[in-house]
Design an enzyme around this catalytic site. Structure first.
Site, PDB file in Angstrom:
ATOM      1  N   SER A 192      -1.359  -3.310  10.263  1.00  0.00           N
ATOM      2  CA  SER A 192      -1.020  -4.209   9.164  1.00  0.00           C
ATOM      3  C   SER A 192       0.210  -5.048   9.503  1.00  0.00           C
ATOM      4  O   SER A 192       1.209  -4.527  10.008  1.00  0.00           O
ATOM      5  CB  SER A 192      -0.749  -3.389   7.898  1.00  0.00           C
ATOM      6  OG  SER A 192      -1.904  -2.639   7.577  1.00  0.00           O
ATOM      7  N   ARG A 215       1.981 -12.253  -0.392  1.00  0.00           N
ATOM      8  CA  ARG A 215       0.659 -12.573   0.164  1.00  0.00           C
ATOM      9  C   ARG A 215       0.044 -13.783  -0.520  1.00  0.00           C
ATOM     10  O   ARG A 215       0.449 -14.165  -1.623  1.00  0.00           O
ATOM     11  CB  ARG A 215      -0.285 -11.377  -0.031  1.00  0.00           C
ATOM     12  CG  ARG A 215       0.220 -10.088   0.624  1.00  0.00           C
ATOM     13  CD  ARG A 215      -0.696  -9.606   1.694  1.00  0.00           C
ATOM     14  NE  ARG A 215      -0.115  -8.562   2.523  1.00  0.00           N
ATOM     15  CZ  ARG A 215      -0.670  -8.169   3.669  1.00  0.00           C
ATOM     16  NH1 ARG A 215      -1.792  -8.717   4.099  1.00  0.00           N
ATOM     17  NH2 ARG A 215      -0.095  -7.229   4.391  1.00  0.00           N
ATOM     18  N   TYR A 249      -1.727  -3.665  -6.901  1.00  0.00           N
ATOM     19  CA  TYR A 249      -1.436  -4.433  -5.691  1.00  0.00           C
ATOM     20  C   TYR A 249      -2.453  -4.265  -4.573  1.00  0.00           C
ATOM     21  O   TYR A 249      -2.801  -3.144  -4.197  1.00  0.00           O
ATOM     22  CB  TYR A 249      -0.049  -4.053  -5.144  1.00  0.00           C
ATOM     23  CG  TYR A 249       0.412  -5.040  -4.108  1.00  0.00           C
ATOM     24  CD1 TYR A 249       1.075  -6.203  -4.488  1.00  0.00           C
ATOM     25  CD2 TYR A 249       0.116  -4.846  -2.763  1.00  0.00           C
ATOM     26  CE1 TYR A 249       1.449  -7.140  -3.546  1.00  0.00           C
ATOM     27  CE2 TYR A 249       0.495  -5.780  -1.814  1.00  0.00           C
ATOM     28  CZ  TYR A 249       1.167  -6.928  -2.219  1.00  0.00           C
ATOM     29  OH  TYR A 249       1.531  -7.855  -1.284  1.00  0.00           O
ATOM     30  N   CYS A 275       0.602  -7.282  11.810  1.00  0.00           N
ATOM     31  CA  CYS A 275       0.865  -7.388  13.250  1.00  0.00           C
ATOM     32  C   CYS A 275       0.099  -8.530  13.905  1.00  0.00           C
ATOM     33  O   CYS A 275      -0.084  -8.544  15.121  1.00  0.00           O
ATOM     34  CB  CYS A 275       0.579  -6.063  13.940  1.00  0.00           C
ATOM     35  SG  CYS A 275       1.785  -4.796  13.506  1.00  0.00           S
ATOM     36  N   ASP A 335      -9.488  -9.490   8.889  1.00  0.00           N
ATOM     37  CA  ASP A 335      -8.951  -8.146   8.597  1.00  0.00           C
ATOM     38  C   ASP A 335      -9.927  -6.994   8.867  1.00  0.00           C
ATOM     39  O   ASP A 335      -9.495  -5.925   9.248  1.00  0.00           O
ATOM     40  CB  ASP A 335      -8.502  -8.095   7.132  1.00  0.00           C
ATOM     41  CG  ASP A 335      -7.526  -6.954   6.851  1.00  0.00           C
ATOM     42  OD1 ASP A 335      -6.557  -6.794   7.610  1.00  0.00           O
ATOM     43  OD2 ASP A 335      -7.745  -6.204   5.877  1.00  0.00           O
ATOM     44  N   ARG A 340       0.845  -1.198   0.000  1.00  0.00           N
ATOM     45  CA  ARG A 340       0.000   0.000   0.000  1.00  0.00           C
ATOM     46  C   ARG A 340       0.880   1.247   0.000  1.00  0.00           C
ATOM     47  O   ARG A 340       2.001   1.239   0.499  1.00  0.00           O
ATOM     48  CB  ARG A 340      -0.913   0.016   1.228  1.00  0.00           C
ATOM     49  CG  ARG A 340      -2.100  -0.928   1.109  1.00  0.00           C
ATOM     50  CD  ARG A 340      -3.062  -0.767   2.278  1.00  0.00           C
ATOM     51  NE  ARG A 340      -2.451  -1.141   3.523  1.00  0.00           N
ATOM     52  CZ  ARG A 340      -1.976  -0.299   4.431  1.00  0.00           C
ATOM     53  NH1 ARG A 340      -2.063   1.011   4.261  1.00  0.00           N
ATOM     54  NH2 ARG A 340      -1.418  -0.738   5.533  1.00  0.00           N
ATOM     55  N   HIS A 400     -10.634  -2.074  11.342  1.00  0.00           N
ATOM     56  CA  HIS A 400      -9.553  -2.952  10.864  1.00  0.00           C
ATOM     57  C   HIS A 400      -9.348  -4.062  11.899  1.00  0.00           C
ATOM     58  O   HIS A 400      -8.374  -4.054  12.648  1.00  0.00           O
ATOM     59  CB  HIS A 400      -8.283  -2.099  10.695  1.00  0.00           C
ATOM     60  CG  HIS A 400      -7.150  -2.784   9.993  1.00  0.00           C
ATOM     61  ND1 HIS A 400      -5.825  -2.413  10.167  1.00  0.00           N
ATOM     62  CD2 HIS A 400      -7.119  -3.790   9.085  1.00  0.00           C
ATOM     63  CE1 HIS A 400      -5.043  -3.168   9.418  1.00  0.00           C
ATOM     64  NE2 HIS A 400      -5.799  -4.013   8.760  1.00  0.00           N
ATOM     65  N   LYS A 444      -9.762  -2.160   1.612  1.00  0.00           N
ATOM     66  CA  LYS A 444      -9.457  -1.009   2.465  1.00  0.00           C
ATOM     67  C   LYS A 444     -10.189   0.255   1.990  1.00  0.00           C
ATOM     68  O   LYS A 444     -10.638   1.071   2.797  1.00  0.00           O
ATOM     69  CB  LYS A 444      -7.936  -0.771   2.527  1.00  0.00           C
ATOM     70  CG  LYS A 444      -7.158  -1.940   3.140  1.00  0.00           C
ATOM     71  CD  LYS A 444      -7.680  -2.272   4.483  1.00  0.00           C
ATOM     72  CE  LYS A 444      -7.113  -3.438   5.264  1.00  0.00           C
ATOM     73  NZ  LYS A 444      -5.823  -3.989   5.144  1.00  0.00           N
TER      74      LYS A 444
HETATM   75  P1  GTP Z   1      -2.496  -7.552   7.441  1.00  0.00           P
HETATM   76  O1  GTP Z   1      -3.024  -8.587   6.518  1.00  0.00           O
HETATM   77  O2  GTP Z   1      -1.403  -6.726   6.834  1.00  0.00           O
HETATM   78  O3  GTP Z   1      -3.557  -6.680   8.013  1.00  0.00           O
HETATM   79  O4  GTP Z   1      -1.688  -8.343   8.609  1.00  0.00           O
HETATM   80  P2  GTP Z   1      -2.144  -9.190   9.897  1.00  0.00           P
HETATM   81  O5  GTP Z   1      -2.412  -8.260  11.031  1.00  0.00           O
HETATM   82  O6  GTP Z   1      -3.215 -10.140   9.535  1.00  0.00           O
HETATM   83  O7  GTP Z   1      -0.810  -9.980  10.289  1.00  0.00           O
HETATM   84  P3  GTP Z   1      -0.439 -11.542  10.160  1.00  0.00           P
HETATM   85  O8  GTP Z   1      -1.244 -12.401  11.081  1.00  0.00           O
HETATM   86  O9  GTP Z   1      -0.429 -11.915   8.729  1.00  0.00           O
HETATM   87  O10 GTP Z   1       1.059 -11.538  10.716  1.00  0.00           O
HETATM   88  C1  GTP Z   1       2.072 -10.730  10.170  1.00  0.00           C
HETATM   89  C2  GTP Z   1       3.432 -11.275  10.535  1.00  0.00           C
HETATM   90  O11 GTP Z   1       3.568 -11.340  11.960  1.00  0.00           O
HETATM   91  C3  GTP Z   1       3.669 -12.692  10.021  1.00  0.00           C
HETATM   92  O12 GTP Z   1       5.001 -12.789   9.549  1.00  0.00           O
HETATM   93  C4  GTP Z   1       3.461 -13.573  11.230  1.00  0.00           C
HETATM   94  O13 GTP Z   1       4.204 -14.767  11.165  1.00  0.00           O
HETATM   95  C5  GTP Z   1       3.901 -12.658  12.387  1.00  0.00           C
HETATM   96  N1  GTP Z   1       3.170 -12.951  13.639  1.00  0.00           N
HETATM   97  C6  GTP Z   1       1.821 -13.131  13.779  1.00  0.00           C
HETATM   98  N2  GTP Z   1       1.498 -13.433  15.061  1.00  0.00           N
HETATM   99  C7  GTP Z   1       2.654 -13.425  15.760  1.00  0.00           C
HETATM  100  C8  GTP Z   1       2.974 -13.659  17.153  1.00  0.00           C
HETATM  101  O14 GTP Z   1       2.126 -13.925  17.990  1.00  0.00           O
HETATM  102  N3  GTP Z   1       4.295 -13.534  17.493  1.00  0.00           N
HETATM  103  C9  GTP Z   1       5.265 -13.231  16.569  1.00  0.00           C
HETATM  104  N4  GTP Z   1       6.526 -13.136  16.997  1.00  0.00           N
HETATM  105  N5  GTP Z   1       4.996 -13.014  15.251  1.00  0.00           N
HETATM  106  C10 GTP Z   1       3.716 -13.112  14.866  1.00  0.00           C
HETATM  107  C1  SPV Z   2      -3.001  -4.327   5.249  1.00  0.00           C
HETATM  108  O1  SPV Z   2      -2.043  -3.700   4.782  1.00  0.00           O
HETATM  109  O2  SPV Z   2      -3.546  -4.023   6.344  1.00  0.00           O
HETATM  110  C2  SPV Z   2      -3.532  -5.480   4.504  1.00  0.00           C
HETATM  111  C3  SPV Z   2      -3.045  -5.726   3.133  1.00  0.00           C
HETATM  112  O3  SPV Z   2      -4.405  -6.178   5.016  1.00  0.00           O
HETATM  113  S1  SPV Z   2      -3.815  -4.682   1.969  1.00  0.00           S
HETATM  114  O4  SPV Z   2      -4.922  -5.403   1.366  1.00  0.00           O
HETATM  115  O5  SPV Z   2      -2.810  -4.355   0.959  1.00  0.00           O
HETATM  116  O6  SPV Z   2      -4.328  -3.493   2.624  1.00  0.00           O
HETATM  117 MN    MN Z   3      -5.022  -5.369   7.064  1.00  0.00          MN
END
Ligand code: GTP
Ligand code: SPV
Ligand code: MN
Length: 577
Positions: free
Chosen positions: A247, A362, A196, A249, A274, A67, A225, A205
């Site tokens: 994002s 992704r 993307y 996290c 999400d 983004r 979110h 979003k």
């Molecule tokens: P968006 O799709 O961008 O909104 O991201 P999200 O909030 O869904 O994050 P996601 O669960 O995909 O995790 C992002 C990264 O953080 C990945 O590389 C995970 O492996 C890592 N991660 C997720 N949960 C944990 C956790 O509890 N501990 C640690 N150390 N890393 C984590």
């Molecule tokens: C984020 O960035 O919070 C995502 C990926 O979930 S995107 O669809 O690119 O916003």
């Molecule tokens: Mn997101």
């Protein structure tokens, strides 16, 4: 055919001059044809058909991998309505700029009309949109990410009359000619120059957060979110939880959590990973739906140990974007076993070029693929929320978990969320910034008005959810995570659910209620008591300075800033003495 849609398509056709117009119906046959066409043009690379049936790799332009917040605008008539939290452009100037870019932009290309529904197609809380795009990749992604893409959504639009208009072209993929513009007052979006994720899949979003948050304010609900999960206890209780983390996290991972062996009988089921739309119900509780029907999830870090559910889920019928390949044609990313052969740009892998998979690579997958899919996600009424969790990625300060004293304090806790930046946005990674409610990039209006709206929604809830804050990302001096995370996060969820049920102990600190070491189930974790103490510590001087910084942020909002939130902040400072 809804006349308003047809008229708009004809207008866009005249402006963009495509060679063809294709109205998406959403059928399997259509998806197969679009896929075959992408394979033929070389944009889709079929993956190992035995181990990853019906899976494809798509490589986006190396300049177009995340983004672009600096190129994202909220175009309200009054600049103050967009607020200091958004980039703003006057609507007329923005339309002019975008229409100049769109002029003739689809020459020689196909214009796809993609009607879609955010939310179960029969839900009164769902909202429809139409995305016009010149990217078949976008059309295929939208088919997985939204409800009723094609004929079903178009039928609902014909019935309702209103829809969000999203116009998208990949353009030249030139970052100098890339803008994502939102016109919340007109319920429209114009996105040019990116193919993307959140820049291009406009239902996500752009619609379900920026436009929807603006609509939600005038209609009395919240577009957030947040992931949505169902937590089943061994005693047979089910609680529904929403969690807002910035994002990359941990939302997808928490939403799909696999319980550790030490906690038999617990189960996490996924409603969403999400976005959540939250409505105060007639019973005084907060009810939630997930507007999406699929996941656009972060690949790196996903493996059979960190998240077996996610790992299983992406083994068939999945589109991968910017991952690496093994020599067998399997997808590969950092955190996975085995070795990469080809990197995300299609070059032979060489560690000198950086990670094999792009850090923001992704997978796009239908929620139906998820082995832990919660069927409540199909309920048009949604589910009642017992707890809202805020969190960020902070190596220091924020403890593993604390609980807000009440809704109003919870709004302060949400507005104070801060997190280190990730690869999900173009720019520097690891820089700590405020990301209130994880909505800094996504609130479609002034944060001061947004926080006031949160306070107002709370006043309408006789039984508001409890509000918590977590941080899975505390680090020691060597940069190692103090908390094991992933499945073990269930231990924290368990304490929260016991708090909701009025059974778990906690002690009051200036930042809120916290578990003592013994209140958390850490059996079998092998965590040193000193580590747990560090995870649960409240460093008073550091907190005072963090709160002073937050007060400074509030000052930016001037007289629009809600007074109760300032008072809440003074109250926490006063508790520190
Ligand atoms: P968006 O799709 O961008 O909104 O991201 P999200 O909030 O869904 O994050 P996601 O669960 O995909 O995790 C992002 C990264 O953080 C990945 O590389 C995970 O492996 C890592 N991660 C997720 N949960 C944990 C956790 O509890 N501990 C640690 N150390 N890393 C984590
Ligand atoms: C984020 O960035 O919070 C995502 C990926 O979930 S995107 O669809 O690119 O916003
Ligand atoms: Mn997101």
């Amino acid at each position: 055919m809804p006349e308003a849609v047809d008229r708009w398509v004809q207008e866009v056709r005249a402006l963009t001059e495509p060679a063809r117009v294709h109205w998406c119906t959403g059928t399997e046959t259509e998806a197969a044809e679009l896929t075959a066409q992408l394979v033929k043009s070389g944009e889709f690379l079929p993956l190992n058909a035995e181990r990853f049936p019906r899976c494809y790799l798509y490589r986006s332009d190396p300049n177009d991998v995340a983004r672009v917040e600096h190129l994202t605008f909220v175009c309200t008539r009054s600049e103050a309505d967009a607020g200091p939290n958004n980039h703003w452009m006057a609507p007329q100037a923005a339309h002019q700029k975008m229409d100049a870019l769109f002029k003739g932009a689809m020459r020689g290309r196909t214009l796809y009309v993609v009607p879609y529904c955010m939310g179960p197609i029969g839900s009164p809380y769902a909202r429809c949109g139409v995305e016009i795009t010149d990217s078949p990749y976008v059309a295929l992604n939208m088919r997985m990410m939204t409800h009723g893409m094609g004929t079903a959504a178009l039928a609902r639009i014909a019935r309702e009359g209103s829809f969000v208009r999203g116009l998208h072209s990949t353009g030249e993929l030139d970052p100098e000619r890339r803008f994502i513009m939102h016109f919340p007052e007109e319920l429209s979006i114009k996105s040019y120059g990116s193919g993307y994720g959140g820049n291009a899949l406009l239902g996500k979003k752009c619609h379900a957060l920026r436009i929807a948050s603006y609509q939600a304010r005038s209609e009395g609900w919240l577009a957030e979110h947040m992931l949505l999960l169902a937590l089943d206890s061994p005693a047979g209780e089910t609680h529904y939880v929403a969690a807002a983390f910035p994002s990359a996290c941990g939302k997808t991972n928490l939403a799909m959590l696999v319980p550790p062996a030490a906690m038999p009988g617990w189960k996490v089921r996924t409603l969403g990973d999400d976005i959540a739309w939250l409505h105060p119900g007639p019973d005084g509780r907060l009810w939630a739906i997930n507007p999406e029907a699929g996941y656009f999830g972060v690949a790196p870090g996903t493996n059979s140990k960190s998240n077996r559910n996610a790992f299983e889920m992406v083994r068939h019928d999945t589109i991968f974007t910017n991952v690496a390949l093994t020599k067998n044609g399997d997808p590969w990313w950092e955190g996975m076993e085995g070795e990469p052969a080809i990197d995300w740009q299609g070059r032979p892998y060489d560690p000198k070029n950086g990670p094999a998979a792009h850090p923001n690579s992704r997978f796009t997958v239908s929620a139906r693929n998820n082995p832990s899919y919660a069927t409540e996600a199909d309920d048009p009424a949604g589910v009642p929320i017992a707890a809202i969790i805020f969190g960020g990625r902070r190596r220091a300060l924020a403890p593993l978990v604390f609980e807000a004293r009440n809704w109003r304090h919870g709004v302060l806790v949400g507005s104070g969320v801060a997190s280190e930046t990730t690869a999900a946005i173009t720019g520097k990674v690891g820089v700590l910034r405020r990301d209130p409610m994880a909505m800094k990039p996504f609130a479609g209006y002034n944060f001061a008005d947004y926080w006031q709206h949160w306070l107002s929604v709370g006043e309408r809830l006789a039984k508001p959810p409890k509000v918590f804050h977590v941080n899975w990302f505390r680090q020691d001096a060597a940069g190692k995570f103090l908390w094991p995370g992933f499945g073990e996060n269930l231990r924290v969820l368990k304490w929260m659910m016991e708090r909701v049920a009025g059974r778990a102990a906690a002690h009051e600190t200036p930042i809120g209620f916290m578990p003592a070491r013994a209140d958390l189930d850490t059996q079998g974790l092998g965590l040193a008591p000193a580590t747990l103490d560090e995870l649960l510590a409240v460093d008073a001087p550091a907190w005072r300075s963090d709160l002073a910084h937050l007060g400074g942020e509030f000052d930016q909002y001037g007289t629009r800033m809600p007074e109760p939130l300032r008072l809440e902040l003074y109250d926490v400072l006063r508790r520190f003495g």
